[in-house]
Scaffold this motif. Structure first.
Motif, PDB file in Angstrom:
ATOM      1  N   ARG A 146      12.429   7.788  10.892  1.00 30.96           N
ATOM      2  CA  ARG A 146      13.360   7.072  10.012  1.00 30.96           C
ATOM      3  C   ARG A 146      13.131   5.569  10.093  1.00 30.96           C
ATOM      4  O   ARG A 146      13.088   4.866   9.073  1.00 30.96           O
ATOM      5  CB  ARG A 146      14.790   7.421  10.413  1.00 30.96           C
ATOM      6  N   TYR A 147      12.965   5.073  11.313  1.00 35.12           N
ATOM      7  CA  TYR A 147      12.755   3.637  11.482  1.00 35.12           C
ATOM      8  C   TYR A 147      11.372   3.205  11.001  1.00 35.12           C
ATOM      9  O   TYR A 147      11.202   2.075  10.518  1.00 35.12           O
ATOM     10  CB  TYR A 147      12.970   3.239  12.934  1.00 35.12           C
ATOM     11  N   VAL A 148      10.376   4.077  11.123  1.00 34.62           N
ATOM     12  CA  VAL A 148       9.058   3.760  10.575  1.00 34.62           C
ATOM     13  C   VAL A 148       9.148   3.602   9.055  1.00 34.62           C
ATOM     14  O   VAL A 148       8.612   2.641   8.476  1.00 34.62           O
ATOM     15  CB  VAL A 148       8.031   4.839  10.950  1.00 34.62           C
ATOM     16  N   ALA A 149       9.830   4.542   8.401  1.00 32.68           N
ATOM     17  CA  ALA A 149       9.976   4.463   6.944  1.00 32.68           C
ATOM     18  C   ALA A 149      10.703   3.183   6.538  1.00 32.68           C
ATOM     19  O   ALA A 149      10.312   2.495   5.585  1.00 32.68           O
ATOM     20  CB  ALA A 149      10.724   5.688   6.432  1.00 32.68           C
ATOM     21  N   THR A 150      11.759   2.842   7.261  1.00 34.58           N
ATOM     22  CA  THR A 150      12.508   1.631   6.956  1.00 34.58           C
ATOM     23  C   THR A 150      11.657   0.381   7.165  1.00 34.58           C
ATOM     24  O   THR A 150      11.657  -0.540   6.332  1.00 34.58           O
ATOM     25  CB  THR A 150      13.765   1.557   7.839  1.00 34.58           C
ATOM     26  N   GLY A 189      15.250   4.479  -1.094  1.00 39.73           N
ATOM     27  CA  GLY A 189      14.041   3.804  -1.542  1.00 39.73           C
ATOM     28  C   GLY A 189      12.762   4.497  -1.149  1.00 39.73           C
ATOM     29  O   GLY A 189      11.667   4.069  -1.538  1.00 39.73           O
ATOM     30  N   VAL A 190      12.869   5.592  -0.395  1.00 41.76           N
ATOM     31  CA  VAL A 190      11.703   6.348   0.059  1.00 41.76           C
ATOM     32  C   VAL A 190      11.601   7.648  -0.733  1.00 41.76           C
ATOM     33  O   VAL A 190      12.606   8.327  -0.951  1.00 41.76           O
ATOM     34  CB  VAL A 190      11.824   6.661   1.564  1.00 41.76           C
ATOM     35  N   MET A 209       0.832  -1.200   0.000  1.00 43.07           N
ATOM     36  CA  MET A 209       0.000   0.000   0.000  1.00 43.07           C
ATOM     37  C   MET A 209       0.865   1.247   0.000  1.00 43.07           C
ATOM     38  O   MET A 209       2.060   1.189   0.307  1.00 43.07           O
ATOM     39  CB  MET A 209      -0.943  -0.023   1.215  1.00 43.07           C
ATOM     40  N   ARG A 210       0.272   2.371  -0.311  1.00 46.00           N
ATOM     41  CA  ARG A 210       0.978   3.654  -0.224  1.00 46.00           C
ATOM     42  C   ARG A 210       0.957   4.109   1.237  1.00 46.00           C
ATOM     43  O   ARG A 210      -0.119   4.315   1.806  1.00 46.00           O
ATOM     44  CB  ARG A 210       0.313   4.698  -1.120  1.00 46.00           C
ATOM     45  N   LEU A 211       2.138   4.247   1.819  1.00 47.80           N
ATOM     46  CA  LEU A 211       2.243   4.641   3.222  1.00 47.80           C
ATOM     47  C   LEU A 211       3.019   5.946   3.320  1.00 47.80           C
ATOM     48  O   LEU A 211       4.141   6.055   2.813  1.00 47.80           O
ATOM     49  CB  LEU A 211       2.928   3.541   4.043  1.00 47.80           C
ATOM     50  N   LEU A 212       2.415   6.920   3.972  1.00 49.10           N
ATOM     51  CA  LEU A 212       3.029   8.229   4.170  1.00 49.10           C
ATOM     52  C   LEU A 212       3.491   8.354   5.613  1.00 49.10           C
ATOM     53  O   LEU A 212       2.714   8.142   6.548  1.00 49.10           O
ATOM     54  CB  LEU A 212       2.018   9.337   3.855  1.00 49.10           C
ATOM     55  N   VAL A 213       4.755   8.698   5.789  1.00 52.13           N
ATOM     56  CA  VAL A 213       5.290   8.997   7.107  1.00 52.13           C
ATOM     57  C   VAL A 213       5.399  10.514   7.229  1.00 52.13           C
ATOM     58  O   VAL A 213       6.092  11.150   6.425  1.00 52.13           O
ATOM     59  CB  VAL A 213       6.673   8.360   7.331  1.00 52.13           C
ATOM     60  N   GLY A 241       7.203  -4.053   2.315  1.00 54.38           N
ATOM     61  CA  GLY A 241       6.759  -4.032   0.931  1.00 54.38           C
ATOM     62  C   GLY A 241       5.899  -2.868   0.505  1.00 54.38           C
ATOM     63  O   GLY A 241       5.321  -2.889  -0.588  1.00 54.38           O
ATOM     64  N   HIS A 242       5.805  -1.832   1.323  1.00 54.84           N
ATOM     65  CA  HIS A 242       4.960  -0.698   0.985  1.00 54.84           C
ATOM     66  C   HIS A 242       5.676   0.311   0.080  1.00 54.84           C
ATOM     67  O   HIS A 242       6.910   0.366   0.036  1.00 54.84           O
ATOM     68  CB  HIS A 242       4.488   0.010   2.260  1.00 54.84           C
TER      69      HIS A 242
END
Length: 328
Positions: free
Chosen positions: A14-18, A41-42, A1-5, A24-25
């Motif tokens: 940073r760790y949430v994005a990783t 990759g973000v 899914m598309r996940l926005l931090v 697989g988002h």
């Protein structure tokens, strides 16, 4: 899914994005763009959350499925996120990182459950800002909103530097002033455990309030300091100093001796119920691992950035430490 931090270049964000990438988002971060890039990759979206048009401009109509908000520092930031992402925009789950400070009675606590009242002050204090953000965002995402009231977060990339200061000071060796409250119970959560769990909560669409910290009594102040000595390999001598002497000398709790609270506050401040967090699977890795990894990061980071949000550098001034050690 598309996940926005919202956030995503320092520490928890940073760790949430990783973690989201690893699951697989398609991950994007929204930051001011002044603290470096997000993980590889973000997609990096830039803008100021206090600007009502910044987030819509950055998204360009590409609404995320999931949102993890790690960076809400003002009431305006919450209002603008609600306007840009709420309603029928298509967001399935919004996970907000709040704080135990949102509770009206914490500190000193205790916090017996997530049903304790949260602040309703109109001021801009940290706790009341988080409480108001919970209300604004909860209204904008009915049935799709989880607020994680975080306690002490620890681990690599922690620029607040409270545990980091203890690691560095104990590694230098010699006689080290410590509070005489070594049996004081403490609790914390590793940033990596919290980050992965936040992404999982968004994926599952969990809702409501959760005290997102470690189990009450998971360690003590003395055990934490002993582990700091072990992981750094230092030969420091810990010299307990009575609370009355510390206060009389002008030692500021929490700032000069990080994580230290006077006994009347500490008696209940670390007593926070986390049964719901445990039921929802928030892990709690061994404290030794958290400290060892933080120490490894500090050793590999010779030019650490200053604490965020205008926070003061923690630590006991050398002249004050020398005065307290004199005659002991």
């Amino acid at each position: 899914m598309r996940l926005l931090v919202l956030g995503g270049t320092h520490f928890l964000g940073r760790y949430v994005a990783t973690a989201a990438l690893e699951r697989g988002h398609d991950v994007a971060t929204f930051t001011r763009g002044v603290s470096g890039p997000p993980p590889a990759g973000v997609r990096a979206l830039t803008g100021d959350r206090d600007d009502p048009g910044a987030l819509p401009r950055a998204l360009q109509g590409r609404t995320p499925d999931l949102v993890v908000d790690t960076s809400c520092q003002t009431r305006a930031a919450a209002v603008h996120a609600a306007a840009a992402l709420g309603g029928d925009a298509g967001v399935r789950s919004y996970v907000f990182v709040s704080s135990l400070n949102a509770y009206t009675g914490w500190p000193p606590g205790p916090v017996r459950s997530e049903d304790e009242p949260v602040g309703e002050s109109a001021g801009d204090e940290y706790g009341s800002t988080k409480a108001e953000a919970e209300r604004v965002l909860g209204t904008a995402f009915p049935g799709r909103f989880l607020t994680a009231r975080a306690g002490l977060i620890a681990g690599p990339h922690d620029l607040v530097h409270r545990i980091g200061w203890w690691l560095e000071r104990i590694a230098r060796g010699g006689r080290v002033v410590v509070p005489d409250a070594l049996d004081q119970p403490m609790a914390l959560v590793d940033v990596r455990d919290l980050a992965g769990w936040l992404v999982a909560m968004a994926e599952r669409g969990e809702t409501g309030a959760v005290n997102a910290t470690g189990p009450a009594g998971m360690t003590t102040y003395g055990d934490l300091l002993t582990l700091c000595r072990e992981v750094t390999g230092g030969g420091a001598e810990l010299v307990p100093v009575p609370e009355e002497d510390l206060l009389a000398a002008g030692v500021q709790p929490w700032l000069h001796l990080p994580l230290w609270l006077p006994r009347e506050t500490a008696r209940t401040a670390w007593d926070v119920a986390t049964a719901r967090a445990r039921e929802l699977g928030l892990p709690s890795r061994p404290l030794r691992e958290t400290l060892a990894d933080t120490w490894a990061w500090l050793q590999a980071t010779p030019h650490r950035l200053p604490p965020p949000h205008g926070l003061s550098e923690p630590g006991l001034p050398p002249e004050l430490e020398a005065a307290l050690l004199s005659g002991r």
